[in-house]
Each structure stands twice: as C-alpha cells, then as structure tokens.
Motif scaffolding. Structure first.
Motif, PDB file in Angstrom:
ATOM      1  N   GLU A 106       1.031   4.056  -2.868  1.00  0.00           N
ATOM      2  CA  GLU A 106       0.797   5.458  -2.514  1.00  0.00           C
ATOM      3  C   GLU A 106       1.961   6.338  -2.963  1.00  0.00           C
ATOM      4  O   GLU A 106       1.757   7.424  -3.508  1.00  0.00           O
ATOM      5  CB  GLU A 106       0.607   5.575  -1.004  1.00  0.00           C
ATOM      6  CG  GLU A 106       0.261   6.972  -0.538  1.00  0.00           C
ATOM      7  CD  GLU A 106       0.037   7.021   0.962  1.00  0.00           C
ATOM      8  OE1 GLU A 106      -0.733   7.891   1.383  1.00  0.00           O
ATOM      9  OE2 GLU A 106       0.622   6.191   1.696  1.00  0.00           O
ATOM     10  N   ARG A 107       3.173   5.866  -2.778  1.00  0.00           N
ATOM     11  CA  ARG A 107       4.358   6.637  -3.184  1.00  0.00           C
ATOM     12  C   ARG A 107       4.532   6.673  -4.700  1.00  0.00           C
ATOM     13  O   ARG A 107       5.268   7.516  -5.216  1.00  0.00           O
ATOM     14  CB  ARG A 107       5.606   6.060  -2.537  1.00  0.00           C
ATOM     15  CG  ARG A 107       5.663   6.302  -1.047  1.00  0.00           C
ATOM     16  CD  ARG A 107       6.921   5.730  -0.464  1.00  0.00           C
ATOM     17  NE  ARG A 107       6.963   5.905   0.981  1.00  0.00           N
ATOM     18  CZ  ARG A 107       7.911   5.409   1.756  1.00  0.00           C
ATOM     19  NH1 ARG A 107       8.909   4.696   1.235  1.00  0.00           N
ATOM     20  NH2 ARG A 107       7.877   5.612   3.053  1.00  0.00           N
TER      21      ARG A 107
ATOM     22  N   HIS B 174       2.254   7.430  -6.797  1.00  0.00           N
ATOM     23  CA  HIS B 174       1.435   8.501  -7.400  1.00  0.00           C
ATOM     24  C   HIS B 174       2.296   9.685  -7.827  1.00  0.00           C
ATOM     25  O   HIS B 174       2.248  10.072  -8.995  1.00  0.00           O
ATOM     26  CB  HIS B 174       0.311   8.933  -6.459  1.00  0.00           C
ATOM     27  CG  HIS B 174      -0.745   7.888  -6.303  1.00  0.00           C
ATOM     28  ND1 HIS B 174      -1.600   7.531  -7.315  1.00  0.00           N
ATOM     29  CD2 HIS B 174      -1.061   7.093  -5.250  1.00  0.00           C
ATOM     30  CE1 HIS B 174      -2.402   6.575  -6.898  1.00  0.00           C
ATOM     31  NE2 HIS B 174      -2.097   6.282  -5.652  1.00  0.00           N
TER      32      HIS B 174
ATOM     33  N   ALA C 162       0.829  -1.204   0.000  1.00  0.00           N
ATOM     34  CA  ALA C 162       0.000   0.000   0.000  1.00  0.00           C
ATOM     35  C   ALA C 162       0.863   1.254   0.000  1.00  0.00           C
ATOM     36  O   ALA C 162       0.561   2.228  -0.713  1.00  0.00           O
ATOM     37  CB  ALA C 162      -0.936   0.002   1.200  1.00  0.00           C
ATOM     38  N   VAL C 163       1.947   1.235   0.760  1.00  0.00           N
ATOM     39  CA  VAL C 163       2.847   2.393   0.803  1.00  0.00           C
ATOM     40  C   VAL C 163       3.547   2.558  -0.541  1.00  0.00           C
ATOM     41  O   VAL C 163       3.697   3.679  -1.040  1.00  0.00           O
ATOM     42  CB  VAL C 163       3.863   2.250   1.966  1.00  0.00           C
ATOM     43  CG1 VAL C 163       4.914   3.342   1.912  1.00  0.00           C
ATOM     44  CG2 VAL C 163       3.132   2.254   3.297  1.00  0.00           C
TER      45      VAL C 163
ATOM     46  N   ARG D 126      -3.949   2.294 -10.120  1.00  0.00           N
ATOM     47  CA  ARG D 126      -3.381   2.406  -8.777  1.00  0.00           C
ATOM     48  C   ARG D 126      -4.038   3.495  -7.945  1.00  0.00           C
ATOM     49  O   ARG D 126      -4.019   3.437  -6.724  1.00  0.00           O
ATOM     50  CB  ARG D 126      -1.869   2.583  -8.846  1.00  0.00           C
ATOM     51  CG  ARG D 126      -1.372   3.915  -9.352  1.00  0.00           C
ATOM     52  CD  ARG D 126       0.140   3.862  -9.561  1.00  0.00           C
ATOM     53  NE  ARG D 126       0.702   5.162  -9.820  1.00  0.00           N
ATOM     54  CZ  ARG D 126       0.702   5.763 -11.000  1.00  0.00           C
ATOM     55  NH1 ARG D 126       0.163   5.157 -12.041  1.00  0.00           N
ATOM     56  NH2 ARG D 126       1.236   6.958 -11.146  1.00  0.00           N
ATOM     57  N   ASP D 127      -4.660   4.488  -8.572  1.00  0.00           N
ATOM     58  CA  ASP D 127      -5.351   5.531  -7.815  1.00  0.00           C
ATOM     59  C   ASP D 127      -6.627   4.995  -7.156  1.00  0.00           C
ATOM     60  O   ASP D 127      -7.141   5.605  -6.221  1.00  0.00           O
ATOM     61  CB  ASP D 127      -5.666   6.735  -8.702  1.00  0.00           C
ATOM     62  CG  ASP D 127      -6.521   6.383  -9.896  1.00  0.00           C
ATOM     63  OD1 ASP D 127      -6.416   5.250 -10.398  1.00  0.00           O
ATOM     64  OD2 ASP D 127      -7.303   7.248 -10.336  1.00  0.00           O
TER      65      ASP D 127
ATOM     66  N   TYR E  53      -6.756   1.919  -5.764  1.00  0.00           N
ATOM     67  CA  TYR E  53      -6.363   0.873  -4.812  1.00  0.00           C
ATOM     68  C   TYR E  53      -6.736   1.310  -3.398  1.00  0.00           C
ATOM     69  O   TYR E  53      -6.528   2.459  -3.001  1.00  0.00           O
ATOM     70  CB  TYR E  53      -4.856   0.603  -4.910  1.00  0.00           C
ATOM     71  CG  TYR E  53      -4.393  -0.474  -3.965  1.00  0.00           C
ATOM     72  CD1 TYR E  53      -4.655  -1.807  -4.241  1.00  0.00           C
ATOM     73  CD2 TYR E  53      -3.736  -0.172  -2.788  1.00  0.00           C
ATOM     74  CE1 TYR E  53      -4.261  -2.813  -3.374  1.00  0.00           C
ATOM     75  CE2 TYR E  53      -3.328  -1.167  -1.912  1.00  0.00           C
ATOM     76  CZ  TYR E  53      -3.601  -2.485  -2.213  1.00  0.00           C
ATOM     77  OH  TYR E  53      -3.204  -3.475  -1.345  1.00  0.00           O
ATOM     78  N   ASP E  54      -7.256   0.373  -2.611  1.00  0.00           N
ATOM     79  CA  ASP E  54      -7.620   0.636  -1.227  1.00  0.00           C
ATOM     80  C   ASP E  54      -6.352   0.600  -0.376  1.00  0.00           C
ATOM     81  O   ASP E  54      -5.814  -0.476  -0.083  1.00  0.00           O
ATOM     82  CB  ASP E  54      -8.622  -0.417  -0.750  1.00  0.00           C
ATOM     83  CG  ASP E  54      -9.059  -0.220   0.684  1.00  0.00           C
ATOM     84  OD1 ASP E  54      -8.733   0.830   1.277  1.00  0.00           O
ATOM     85  OD2 ASP E  54      -9.741  -1.133   1.219  1.00  0.00           O
ATOM     86  N   LEU E  55      -5.880   1.769   0.033  1.00  0.00           N
ATOM     87  CA  LEU E  55      -4.615   1.874   0.758  1.00  0.00           C
ATOM     88  C   LEU E  55      -4.667   1.301   2.169  1.00  0.00           C
ATOM     89  O   LEU E  55      -3.633   1.199   2.829  1.00  0.00           O
ATOM     90  CB  LEU E  55      -4.152   3.333   0.787  1.00  0.00           C
ATOM     91  CG  LEU E  55      -3.832   3.923  -0.592  1.00  0.00           C
ATOM     92  CD1 LEU E  55      -3.532   5.408  -0.480  1.00  0.00           C
ATOM     93  CD2 LEU E  55      -2.681   3.196  -1.257  1.00  0.00           C
TER      94      LEU E  55
END
Length: 152
Positions: free
Chosen positions: A19-20, A22, A15-16, A67-68, A70-72
């Motif tokens: 998130e990174r 993006h 998840a990280v 990826r935007d 995706y459930d972080l």
C-alpha cells in the motif's frame, strides 16, 4: 545494529508495504528484501539455479506492476508471490518444451534456408539430407498445403 527503517519494515505487514509503495515505489524493495530468497529457492528447486535468477526477477517485476490489484486484506504476500512464480515456471517449462520439439524436428545438417511457397527449401542441400515437406509442416515451419504439394 539495525536502522530504525529496517526495524519498522520487519514489524509491518506485506499489505502495508504494498500500500505504501503506491505513492513511493522505492518502498516495494522491502517486499523484495523480505521474500526474494524464498522465491528463488522455490524456483531453483523446479528449474535450477540459472533459470531461478530470471524467474525471481520476473516475479517481482510482475508483482510490482500488479501491486494495485493486490488484496490489501491479506497481510502476507507470499501466496500471491508463489502464485506468480508458479505461473512463470509453467510458462518457462512450456517454452522449453516448444524449443526442444523444434530442435527434434530440425535435420542434423543445418543449411541456410530459402523460402519458396508453399515449402521451405534448404539452399544447396543434398537431396538425402533435405527435410521433406511433411517434416516442415510437423515442425510448424510452413502451413500445410490446401490440396497437395506441387512437384518441383
């Protein structure tokens, strides 16, 4: 000896990484490095090694594009990646079935086709080997006529 970047990537969750990725899309490569072999094995068991190469690439392209969404809150991206792979494998199999059905409908002799509405007529085909109008409709080459086939 592993670099500091490789050690850091091993410790952080998927998840990280997502998130990174993006602001820095190159970081998504860490997710590929982490899970590509596993996804490839999954696809290869279902489709064979050649198709698995394509499916694996398509999985990560689709994941990168989505990826935007995706459930972080989910640390592990494997269920998400397996879901994408399963959907792509299903699409691949359905395309294969359509292909083999089309091949089964084609005559053994393959002349060039001339289109004459409402049927497809092979150019210079012997009458005994020419496909019938029903075969063309069954294969989806033409739509069925409104009433009956014209006689010519």
């Amino acid at each position: 000896m592993k670099s500091r970047y490789e050690t850091e990537v091993e410790r952080i969750s998927d998840a990280v990484i997502i998130e990174r990725s993006h602001p820095d899309p190159a970081r998504f490569a860490a997710l590929y490095d982490r899970h590509a072999m596993e996804i490839h094995r999954y696809a290869a068991r279902r489709l064979g090694p050649q198709a698995a190469d394509d499916i694996t690439a398509e999985v990560f392209v689709a994941a990168f594009r989505r990826r935007d969404r995706y459930d972080l809150t989910c640390d592990d991206a494997r269920p998400w990646l397996y879901g994408i792979a399963t959907n792509l494998i299903g699409k691949h199999r359905r395309a294969e079935v359509r292909f083999f059905r089309a091949i089964a409908c084609t005559p053994t002799w393959h002349p060039p086709l001339l289109v004459r509405w409402p049927r497809v007529v092979p150019e210079c085909s012997p009458p005994s080997q020419a496909p019938t109008p029903r075969e063309h409709v069954a294969c989806g080459l033409v739509s069925p006529p409104p009433a009956r086939w014209p006689s010519h």
